[in-house]
Design a protein around this motif. Structure first.
Motif, short mmCIF file in Angstrom:
data_model
loop_
_atom_site.label_atom_id
_atom_site.label_comp_id
_atom_site.label_asym_id
_atom_site.label_seq_id
_atom_site.Cartn_x
_atom_site.Cartn_y
_atom_site.Cartn_z
N LEU A 208 0.84 -1.20 0.00
CA LEU A 208 0.00 0.00 0.00
C LEU A 208 0.87 1.25 0.00
O LEU A 208 1.74 1.43 0.86
CB LEU A 208 -0.92 0.01 1.23
CG LEU A 208 -1.78 1.26 1.40
CD1 LEU A 208 -2.75 1.42 0.23
CD2 LEU A 208 -2.56 1.19 2.72
N ARG A 209 0.61 2.11 -0.97
CA ARG A 209 1.29 3.39 -1.08
C ARG A 209 0.23 4.48 -1.15
O ARG A 209 -0.83 4.28 -1.76
CB ARG A 209 2.19 3.42 -2.34
CG ARG A 209 3.23 2.32 -2.31
CD ARG A 209 3.99 2.16 -3.63
NE ARG A 209 4.85 0.98 -3.56
CZ ARG A 209 6.09 0.98 -3.08
NH1 ARG A 209 6.63 2.13 -2.64
NH2 ARG A 209 6.80 -0.12 -3.04
N ALA A 210 0.52 5.62 -0.53
CA ALA A 210 -0.48 6.69 -0.48
C ALA A 210 0.19 8.05 -0.52
O ALA A 210 1.31 8.22 -0.02
CB ALA A 210 -1.34 6.56 0.78
N TRP A 211 -0.52 9.00 -1.12
CA TRP A 211 0.00 10.36 -1.29
C TRP A 211 -1.06 11.38 -0.88
O TRP A 211 -2.26 11.16 -1.07
CB TRP A 211 0.34 10.63 -2.75
CG TRP A 211 1.48 9.89 -3.33
CD1 TRP A 211 2.75 10.35 -3.55
CD2 TRP A 211 1.48 8.54 -3.84
NE1 TRP A 211 3.53 9.39 -4.13
CE2 TRP A 211 2.78 8.26 -4.33
CE3 TRP A 211 0.49 7.55 -3.93
CZ2 TRP A 211 3.11 7.05 -4.90
CZ3 TRP A 211 0.83 6.34 -4.48
CH2 TRP A 211 2.12 6.08 -4.95
N TYR A 212 -0.60 12.49 -0.30
CA TYR A 212 -1.41 13.70 -0.17
C TYR A 212 -0.77 14.73 -1.10
O TYR A 212 0.29 15.28 -0.79
CB TYR A 212 -1.40 14.23 1.26
CG TYR A 212 -2.12 13.35 2.26
CD1 TYR A 212 -3.50 13.23 2.24
CD2 TYR A 212 -1.41 12.65 3.24
CE1 TYR A 212 -4.16 12.42 3.16
CE2 TYR A 212 -2.05 11.84 4.16
CZ TYR A 212 -3.43 11.73 4.11
OH TYR A 212 -4.08 10.93 5.02
N GLY A 213 -1.37 14.96 -2.25
CA GLY A 213 -0.74 15.84 -3.23
C GLY A 213 0.58 15.25 -3.68
O GLY A 213 0.67 14.10 -4.12
N GLU A 214 1.65 16.02 -3.53
CA GLU A 214 2.98 15.55 -3.91
C GLU A 214 3.69 14.84 -2.76
O GLU A 214 4.80 14.31 -2.94
CB GLU A 214 3.84 16.74 -4.37
CG GLU A 214 3.32 17.45 -5.61
CD GLU A 214 3.29 16.52 -6.81
OE1 GLU A 214 4.26 15.76 -7.01
OE2 GLU A 214 2.27 16.54 -7.54
N SER A 215 3.06 14.82 -1.58
CA SER A 215 3.68 14.21 -0.41
C SER A 215 3.42 12.70 -0.38
O SER A 215 2.26 12.27 -0.24
CB SER A 215 3.16 14.87 0.87
OG SER A 215 3.73 14.28 2.02
N HIS A 216 4.47 11.92 -0.50
CA HIS A 216 4.38 10.46 -0.50
C HIS A 216 4.47 9.99 0.95
O HIS A 216 5.52 10.08 1.58
CB HIS A 216 5.52 9.89 -1.33
CG HIS A 216 5.37 8.44 -1.65
ND1 HIS A 216 6.27 7.74 -2.44
CD2 HIS A 216 4.42 7.54 -1.29
CE1 HIS A 216 5.89 6.48 -2.54
NE2 HIS A 216 4.77 6.32 -1.85
N VAL A 217 3.36 9.47 1.50
CA VAL A 217 3.25 9.19 2.93
C VAL A 217 3.45 7.71 3.25
O VAL A 217 4.17 7.37 4.19
CB VAL A 217 1.88 9.66 3.47
CG1 VAL A 217 1.76 9.37 4.97
CG2 VAL A 217 1.68 11.14 3.21
N LEU A 218 2.83 6.82 2.50
CA LEU A 218 2.98 5.38 2.73
C LEU A 218 3.83 4.77 1.64
O LEU A 218 3.62 5.03 0.45
CB LEU A 218 1.61 4.69 2.78
CG LEU A 218 0.63 5.19 3.85
CD1 LEU A 218 -0.66 4.38 3.80
CD2 LEU A 218 1.24 5.14 5.24
N HIS A 219 4.78 3.90 2.04
CA HIS A 219 5.78 3.39 1.12
C HIS A 219 5.78 1.86 1.08
O HIS A 219 6.80 1.22 1.36
CB HIS A 219 7.17 3.90 1.52
CG HIS A 219 7.27 5.38 1.60
ND1 HIS A 219 7.61 6.17 0.52
CD2 HIS A 219 7.04 6.24 2.64
CE1 HIS A 219 7.60 7.44 0.88
NE2 HIS A 219 7.27 7.52 2.16
N GLY A 220 4.65 1.26 0.77
CA GLY A 220 4.61 -0.19 0.62
C GLY A 220 4.25 -0.91 1.90
O GLY A 220 5.00 -1.77 2.38
N ILE A 221 3.09 -0.60 2.47
CA ILE A 221 2.63 -1.23 3.72
C ILE A 221 2.08 -2.63 3.44
O ILE A 221 1.27 -2.83 2.53
CB ILE A 221 1.52 -0.38 4.37
CG1 ILE A 221 2.06 0.98 4.83
CG2 ILE A 221 0.86 -1.14 5.52
CD1 ILE A 221 3.00 0.90 6.01
N ASP A 222 2.54 -3.61 4.22
CA ASP A 222 2.00 -4.97 4.20
C ASP A 222 1.55 -5.32 5.61
O ASP A 222 2.36 -5.27 6.55
CB ASP A 222 3.06 -5.98 3.77
CG ASP A 222 3.50 -5.82 2.33
OD1 ASP A 222 2.63 -5.66 1.47
OD2 ASP A 222 4.72 -5.84 2.09
#
Length: 242
Positions: free
Chosen positions: A19-33
């Motif tokens: 799981l990867r997630a962004w707020y605008g250009e801000s990359h918050v989650l980097h591959g959650i398992d």
């Protein structure tokens, strides 16, 4: 890194992969398992800003951009809208509790839409949280922090959802109320609910949860079961800055 032994025989109610997630250009989650087995309580631990709340919001589909896989009982939800996800049986109790200040306790409780007939009745919720029975006609703006938290949890129990997402349910509450919230979570687990909660209070988390994920910089750092978290409590307190 602590190693935890998990029950691989129990199929997860919720399964998250890359799981990867962004707020605008801000990359918050980097591959959650992570996995949340049915009928268990699982906590997300970590410092402020680690990405814990974003995981819950990503599950509910309220983060603007997500990638990866989020499966509820084997059904992929990553491309579904929040109202569709909620109707699959997930309910979210946000950190700010979302109480309507101008509505009284009964009105707040009866506001959510039911997704099935298994939701608790108002009377059952009041039995679970006796404090609210005394404040039934009080507006949300007049409730204490603890009463607001009870109302927020009670409100999602009306929906019939069996997977509950709780964001910081004990934050800012008096010890007696924290204990009551803990007893409630243990009771809900005994009733078959599955719970994923974000929690800063490690001792509280250890008292209610079956397993724990330490989140750091938008990634899963370590996962623990009951035994391994007991063995690593002191180190974890340092990691959490407690």
């Amino acid at each position: 890194m602590a190693e935890a032994a998990f029950d691989t025989q129990q199929a997860p109610m919720l399964s998250i992969r890359d799981l990867r997630a962004w707020y605008g250009e801000s990359h918050v989650l980097h591959g959650i398992d992570l996995e949340v087995p049915e009928g268990q309580v699982v906590t997300l631990l970590g410092r402020n800003g680690a990405g814990k709340s974003t995981i819950l919001k990503s599950i509910m589909g309220t983060v603007p951009k997500r990638q990866g896989s989020i499966c509820l009982q084997g059904v992929e939800t990553i491309n579904r809208r929040p109202f569709q996800i909620a109707r699959q049986g997930i309910a979210f109790c946000p950190e700010d509790r979302g109480i309507y200040a101008t509505l009284n306790v009964r009105e707040n409780l009866e506001l959510p839409r039911r997704i099935n007939d298994s939701g608790l009745t108002t009377e059952q919720i009041l039995d679970l949280f006796p404090n609210l029975r005394e404040r039934l006609h009080s507006p949300g703006s007049k409730l204490s922090g603890g009463e607001q938290q009870m109302l927020a949890i009670g409100r999602i129990l009306r929906t019939g959802a069996r997977l509950l997402l709780l964001d910081e349910p004990t934050e800012g509450l008096a010890p007696a109320i924290v204990e009551q919230i803990g007893d409630t979570l243990v009771h809900l687990k005994a009733q078959g609910y599955t719970i994923l909660l974000v929690e800063q209070n490690l001792r509280f988390a250890m008292s209610v949860a079956d397993q724990h994920y330490l989140i750091d910089h938008g990634q899963v750092d370590t996962r623990y079961d009951r035994q391994s978290i007991e063995e690593n409590t002191d180190a974890l307190l340092v990691r959490l800055g407690v």
